[in-house]
Design an enzyme around this catalytic site. Structure first.
Site, PDB file in Angstrom:
ATOM      1  N   SER A 140      28.714  18.720  63.351  1.00 22.60           N
ATOM      2  CA  SER A 140      28.813  18.949  61.918  1.00 22.60           C
ATOM      3  C   SER A 140      27.520  18.561  61.226  1.00 22.60           C
ATOM      4  O   SER A 140      26.824  17.641  61.669  1.00 22.60           O
ATOM      5  CB  SER A 140      29.960  18.090  61.383  1.00 22.60           C
ATOM      6  OG  SER A 140      29.922  18.005  59.987  1.00 22.60           O
ATOM      7  N   TYR A 166      34.725   9.550  60.699  1.00 19.10           N
ATOM      8  CA  TYR A 166      34.756  10.908  61.251  1.00 19.10           C
ATOM      9  C   TYR A 166      33.341  11.379  61.597  1.00 19.10           C
ATOM     10  O   TYR A 166      33.082  11.845  62.708  1.00 19.10           O
ATOM     11  CB  TYR A 166      35.399  11.895  60.252  1.00 19.10           C
ATOM     12  CG  TYR A 166      35.061  13.324  60.589  1.00 19.10           C
ATOM     13  CD1 TYR A 166      35.656  13.945  61.686  1.00 19.10           C
ATOM     14  CD2 TYR A 166      34.106  14.045  59.855  1.00 19.10           C
ATOM     15  CE1 TYR A 166      35.326  15.251  62.024  1.00 19.10           C
ATOM     16  CE2 TYR A 166      33.772  15.341  60.192  1.00 19.10           C
ATOM     17  CZ  TYR A 166      34.382  15.941  61.280  1.00 19.10           C
ATOM     18  OH  TYR A 166      34.033  17.221  61.626  1.00 19.10           O
ATOM     19  N   LYS A 170      31.247  12.332  65.415  1.00 15.30           N
ATOM     20  CA  LYS A 170      30.453  13.516  65.775  1.00 15.30           C
ATOM     21  C   LYS A 170      29.083  13.094  66.295  1.00 15.30           C
ATOM     22  O   LYS A 170      28.592  13.595  67.309  1.00 15.30           O
ATOM     23  CB  LYS A 170      30.287  14.442  64.563  1.00 15.30           C
ATOM     24  CG  LYS A 170      31.573  15.111  64.126  1.00 15.30           C
ATOM     25  CD  LYS A 170      32.076  16.082  65.187  1.00 15.30           C
ATOM     26  CE  LYS A 170      33.446  16.647  64.875  1.00 15.30           C
ATOM     27  NZ  LYS A 170      34.066  17.340  65.996  1.00 15.30           N
TER      28      LYS A 170
HETATM   29  P1  NAD Z   1      41.427  22.006  62.915  1.00 13.60           P
HETATM   30  O1  NAD Z   1      42.051  20.690  62.637  1.00 13.60           O
HETATM   31  O2  NAD Z   1      42.023  23.209  62.281  1.00 13.60           O
HETATM   32  O3  NAD Z   1      41.342  22.250  64.505  1.00 13.60           O
HETATM   33  C1  NAD Z   1      41.241  21.195  65.407  1.00 13.60           C
HETATM   34  C2  NAD Z   1      42.354  21.362  66.428  1.00 13.60           C
HETATM   35  O4  NAD Z   1      42.293  20.310  67.379  1.00 13.60           O
HETATM   36  C3  NAD Z   1      43.754  21.335  65.811  1.00 13.60           C
HETATM   37  O5  NAD Z   1      44.464  22.479  66.216  1.00 13.60           O
HETATM   38  C4  NAD Z   1      44.377  20.057  66.366  1.00 13.60           C
HETATM   39  O6  NAD Z   1      45.772  20.196  66.546  1.00 13.60           O
HETATM   40  C5  NAD Z   1      43.620  19.891  67.668  1.00 13.60           C
HETATM   41  N1  NAD Z   1      43.541  18.511  68.187  1.00 13.60           N
HETATM   42  C6  NAD Z   1      43.151  17.388  67.541  1.00 13.60           C
HETATM   43  N2  NAD Z   1      43.198  16.338  68.373  1.00 13.60           N
HETATM   44  C7  NAD Z   1      43.634  16.796  69.567  1.00 13.60           C
HETATM   45  C8  NAD Z   1      43.909  16.183  70.834  1.00 13.60           C
HETATM   46  N3  NAD Z   1      43.757  14.874  71.018  1.00 13.60           N
HETATM   47  N4  NAD Z   1      44.322  16.972  71.848  1.00 13.60           N
HETATM   48  C9  NAD Z   1      44.503  18.297  71.670  1.00 13.60           C
HETATM   49  N5  NAD Z   1      44.268  18.922  70.507  1.00 13.60           N
HETATM   50  C10 NAD Z   1      43.844  18.179  69.474  1.00 13.60           C
HETATM   51  O7  NAD Z   1      39.883  21.883  62.522  1.00 13.60           O
HETATM   52  P2  NAD Z   1      38.761  23.018  62.447  1.00 13.60           P
HETATM   53  O8  NAD Z   1      38.348  23.108  61.029  1.00 13.60           O
HETATM   54  O9  NAD Z   1      39.169  24.209  63.177  1.00 13.60           O
HETATM   55  O10 NAD Z   1      37.588  22.271  63.218  1.00 13.60           O
HETATM   56  C11 NAD Z   1      37.336  22.449  64.594  1.00 13.60           C
HETATM   57  C12 NAD Z   1      36.253  21.483  65.020  1.00 13.60           C
HETATM   58  O11 NAD Z   1      35.086  21.706  64.230  1.00 13.60           O
HETATM   59  C13 NAD Z   1      36.616  20.025  64.814  1.00 13.60           C
HETATM   60  O12 NAD Z   1      36.087  19.265  65.873  1.00 13.60           O
HETATM   61  C14 NAD Z   1      35.927  19.658  63.506  1.00 13.60           C
HETATM   62  O13 NAD Z   1      35.625  18.299  63.441  1.00 13.60           O
HETATM   63  C15 NAD Z   1      34.672  20.509  63.623  1.00 13.60           C
HETATM   64  N6  NAD Z   1      34.065  20.825  62.318  1.00 13.60           N
HETATM   65  C16 NAD Z   1      34.824  21.402  61.336  1.00 13.60           C
HETATM   66  C17 NAD Z   1      34.247  21.694  60.102  1.00 13.60           C
HETATM   67  C18 NAD Z   1      35.052  22.282  58.981  1.00 13.60           C
HETATM   68  O14 NAD Z   1      34.603  22.236  57.841  1.00 13.60           O
HETATM   69  N7  NAD Z   1      36.215  22.867  59.236  1.00 13.60           N
HETATM   70  C19 NAD Z   1      32.900  21.408  59.884  1.00 13.60           C
HETATM   71  C20 NAD Z   1      32.159  20.840  60.917  1.00 13.60           C
HETATM   72  C21 NAD Z   1      32.746  20.550  62.133  1.00 13.60           C
HETATM   73  C1  WQD Z   2      32.307  20.622  48.986  1.00 14.98           C
HETATM   74  C2  WQD Z   2      31.860  20.341  47.558  1.00 14.98           C
HETATM   75  C3  WQD Z   2      32.607  18.236  46.702  1.00 14.98           C
HETATM   76  C4  WQD Z   2      36.884  19.205  46.675  1.00 14.98           C
HETATM   77  C5  WQD Z   2      33.262  17.965  54.311  1.00 14.98           C
HETATM   78  C6  WQD Z   2      33.000  16.979  55.403  1.00 14.98           C
HETATM   79  C7  WQD Z   2      32.088  17.552  56.423  1.00 14.98           C
HETATM   80  C8  WQD Z   2      32.576  18.900  56.942  1.00 14.98           C
HETATM   81  C9  WQD Z   2      33.014  19.809  55.850  1.00 14.98           C
HETATM   82  C10 WQD Z   2      33.682  18.581  59.020  1.00 14.98           C
HETATM   83  C11 WQD Z   2      31.390  18.915  47.342  1.00 14.98           C
HETATM   84  C12 WQD Z   2      33.222  19.374  45.918  1.00 14.98           C
HETATM   85  C13 WQD Z   2      35.510  19.262  46.823  1.00 14.98           C
HETATM   86  C14 WQD Z   2      37.442  19.144  45.358  1.00 14.98           C
HETATM   87  C15 WQD Z   2      35.219  19.238  44.461  1.00 14.98           C
HETATM   88  N1  WQD Z   2      33.737  18.776  57.772  1.00 14.98           N
HETATM   89  N2  WQD Z   2      34.688  19.271  45.726  1.00 14.98           N
HETATM   90  N3  WQD Z   2      36.578  19.172  44.293  1.00 14.98           N
HETATM   91  O1  WQD Z   2      32.046  17.401  51.409  1.00 14.98           O
HETATM   92  O2  WQD Z   2      30.488  19.247  52.134  1.00 14.98           O
HETATM   93  O3  WQD Z   2      32.042  18.328  53.736  1.00 14.98           O
HETATM   94  O4  WQD Z   2      33.837  19.134  54.926  1.00 14.98           O
HETATM   95  O5  WQD Z   2      32.732  18.270  59.694  1.00 14.98           O
HETATM   96  O6  WQD Z   2      31.983  16.631  57.431  1.00 14.98           O
HETATM   97  O7  WQD Z   2      32.391  15.830  54.832  1.00 14.98           O
HETATM   98  O8  WQD Z   2      32.937  19.726  51.900  1.00 14.98           O
HETATM   99  O9  WQD Z   2      34.678  21.127  50.904  1.00 14.98           O
HETATM  100  O10 WQD Z   2      34.980  18.623  50.885  1.00 14.98           O
HETATM  101  O11 WQD Z   2      33.270  19.656  49.404  1.00 14.98           O
HETATM  102  O12 WQD Z   2      34.474  19.255  43.453  1.00 14.98           O
HETATM  103  O13 WQD Z   2      38.663  19.085  45.163  1.00 14.98           O
HETATM  104  O14 WQD Z   2      32.980  20.512  46.686  1.00 14.98           O
HETATM  105  O15 WQD Z   2      32.268  17.171  45.858  1.00 14.98           O
HETATM  106  O16 WQD Z   2      30.331  18.964  46.433  1.00 14.98           O
HETATM  107  P1  WQD Z   2      31.817  18.597  52.211  1.00 14.98           P
HETATM  108  P2  WQD Z   2      34.070  19.779  50.802  1.00 14.98           P
END
Ligand code: NAD
Ligand code: WQD
Length: 363
Positions: A140, A166, A170
Site C-alpha cells: 500500500s 495496519y 504492510k
Molecule cells: P478485502 O478485505 O475486501 O479483501 C481481503 C480478503 O482477505 C477478504 O476477503 C478477507 O475475508 C480475507 N482475509 C483476511 N484475513 C484472512 C485470513 N487470515 N485468511 C484468509 N483470508 C483472509 O480488502 P481489499 O480491499 O480487497 O484488499 C486486498 C489487499 O490489498 C489487502 O491486503 C489490503 O490490505 C490491500 N490494500 C487494499 C487497499 C484498498 O484501498 N482497498 C489499498 C492498499 C492495499
Molecule cells: C481519502 C480522503 C480523507 C472518508 C486509506 C488507508 C490506506 C489505503 C486506502 C489500504 C482523505 C477523506 C474520507 C470520509 C473524508 N488502504 N475522507 N470523509 O486515507 O487515503 O487511505 O485507504 O492500504 O492505507 O489509510 O483513503 O478513502 O480513507 O480517504 O473526507 O468519510 O477522503 O480525509 O483525504 P486514505 P480514504
C-alpha cells in the site's frame, strides 16, 4: 480448461473473495488462467465468487475446474497445507489476504500483526515447500508515511511516519519478503528461481462495469468513495469532509484514485513479469499519477448519480496526510501497465454497483 491453464498450474489467490481479489479473478479467468481461492470470509462473502462465475459464464462443471474455493484461514497452517497438498503445483500466488481497516488496527493491533504477518509466514513456508516460487503481494502507498515530495516514486523512503498498525504490517511484510528472497540467493550459485513482486496500491475505487461485483464494506464505510456512494444512494444523509484546511488547492485531502479494473490488470502484468524475468524482488507503485481532492471526488460522483452529494466540513481525521499521489512510470516501463480508466468511469461503475446492490451482496 484453457490451453494456458493446461500449460501452467493454477494461480493461488489468498483473500480472493474480497474487493480487489474478486475483480482480479475476473481478469485472470477471462485471460485463461485457473484460480484456487483461499479466504476465510472474515471481510467478504462467497456471493462475490458466485457473481464472478456468472460474469465469466462458468457453469458448475467449469467452475469446479477453474474457480476452486477453500474456506480456510491462512493462519491455520494445517488447513493451508492441505490446500497445497490437494492442488496442482501453483504457477504463482497473489497474496491479498489481510485485515485492512486502519482505525480498527489501532484498537486491536495484535490481531492485525498476527493475522497479516503469521498468515504470510505460513504461506511463504508452504509455497517454498510445494514449489510455488512466485508471489505478488498487496502492499500500500501507506508504507510511504507522510512523504514530503510528490509524486511518490518507489525510491521514496518507506517505513518512517506510518501512523497505524495496519500500515506497519504492510511495511513489515515487505521487509520480510526481501529478507526471505535474499536468503534464497545465499547458496553456491547465488541465484534462485524465486520472484517477489510488491505492488503498492494507491486508492482503488469503482467496480466491474457490469455493476455485478464491487466493494461491500461492513457497517459504516471507513473510506471516502464507499461512503460517498451510500450518500448518493440516500442511505446516508451527507458526507463529513475530514478537514478543509490542508495545504492543498481546495483545502481537502488529495489522493491518487484508480479504477479497480485497472488495478486488477496490474496483477496480471505482475504475474507475467515474474514469469518472464529473472528471479528477483521488484516493487511497483500502482496509481494514475493524478491527485484528486475530496471535493473533486464528490463532484464527479454527483455527475455520475445525477444529483449533488451533500457535504459538511468536519474535523481532520487523526493520522491523515494532506497529499499522496504516485509516480507510476516504473510500472509503465517495466510491467507495461498503466491506468487507463478515467475518474468519470470510476464513478459511473461505482454508481452502477451501488444502485444495483444498495445493500451490497446482501441485497
Ligand atoms: P478485502 O478485505 O475486501 O479483501 C481481503 C480478503 O482477505 C477478504 O476477503 C478477507 O475475508 C480475507 N482475509 C483476511 N484475513 C484472512 C485470513 N487470515 N485468511 C484468509 N483470508 C483472509 O480488502 P481489499 O480491499 O480487497 O484488499 C486486498 C489487499 O490489498 C489487502 O491486503 C489490503 O490490505 C490491500 N490494500 C487494499 C487497499 C484498498 O484501498 N482497498 C489499498 C492498499 C492495499
Ligand atoms: C481519502 C480522503 C480523507 C472518508 C486509506 C488507508 C490506506 C489505503 C486506502 C489500504 C482523505 C477523506 C474520507 C470520509 C473524508 N488502504 N475522507 N470523509 O486515507 O487515503 O487511505 O485507504 O492500504 O492505507 O489509510 O483513503 O478513502 O480513507 O480517504 O473526507 O468519510 O477522503 O480525509 O483525504 P486514505 P480514504
Amino acid at each position: 480448461t484453457t490451453a494456458k491453464a493446461a500449460a501452467i498450474g493454477p494461480i493461488l489467490i489468498t483473500g480472493g473473495a474480497g474487493y480487489i481479489g474478486s475483480h482480479t479473478i475476473v481478469c485472470l479467468l477471462e485471460q485463461g488462467y485457473n484460480v484456487v481461492v483461499v479466504d476465510n470470509l472474515i471481510n467478504s462473502s462467497l456471493a462475490a465468487l458466485d457473481r464472478v462465475a456468472e460474469l465469466v459464464n462458468l457453469d458448475d462443471a467449469a467452475r469446479k475446474e477453474r474457480l476452486v474455493f477453500h474456506n480456510v484461514d491462512i493462519c491455520d497452517r494445517n488447513a493451508l497445507k492441505k490446500v497445497f497438498e490437494t492442488s496442482p503445483t501453483f504457477h504463482a500466488c497473489i497474496h491479498f489476504a489481510g485485515l485492512k481497516a486502519v482505525g480498527e488496527s489501532t484498537k486491536i493491533p495484535l490481531k492485525y500483526y498476527h493475522n497479516n504477518l503469521t498468515g504470510t509466514f505460513f504461506l511463504l513456508e508452504l509455497m517454498d515447500e510445494f514449489g510455488c516460487h512466485s508471489i505478488v503481494f498487496s502492499s500500500s502507498a501507506t508504507v510511504y508515511g507522510a512523504a514530503d515530495k510528490m509524486p511518490i516514486t518507489e525510491e521514496t523512503t518507506v517505513g518512517t511516519g506510518i501512523t497505524n498498525a495496519y500500515g506497519r504490517t504492510k511495511y513489515m511484510i515487505e521487509e520480510i519478503l526481501r529478507d526471505f528472497y535474499n536468503s534464497k540467493t545465499l547458496g553456491e550459485s547465488g541465484t534462485t528461481d524465486w520472484s517477489v513482486v510488491i505492488l503498492r496500491y494507491f486508492n482503488p475505487i469503482g467496480a466491474h462495469p457490469s455493476g455485478k461485483i464491487g466493494e461491500d464494506p461492513d457497517g459504516i464505510p471507513n473510506n471516502l468513495m464507499p461512503y460517498v456512494a451510500q450518500v448518493a444512494a440516500g442511505r446516508r444523509e451527507f458526507l463529513t469532509v475530514f478537514g478543509d484546511d490542508y495545504p492543498t488547492p481546495d483545502g481537502t485531502g488529495v489522493r491518487d484514485y484508480l479504477h479497480v479494473m485497472d488495478l486488477a490488470e496490474g496483477h496480471i502484468a505482475a504475474i507475467e513479469y515474474a514469469g518472464k524475468k529473472e528471479a528477483g524482488t521488484y516493487t511497483f507503485n500502482l496509481g494514475t499519477g493524478n491527485g484528486c481532492s475530496v471535493f473533486d471526488m464528490t463532484k464527479a460522483m454527483g455527475k455520475a448519480c445525477g444529483h449533488e452529494i451533500k457535504c459538511k466540513v468536519g474535523a481532520r481525521r487523526p493520522g491523515d496526510i494532506a497529499t499522496c499521489y504516485a509516480d507510476a512510470t516504473l510500472a509503465k516501463t517495466k510491467l507495461g501497465w498503466e491506468a487507463k480508466l478515467t475518474l468519470d468511469e470510476m464513478c459511473r461503475d461505482l454508481w452502477s454497483w451501488q444502485s444495483q446492490n444498495p445493500n451490497g451482496y446482501a441485497s
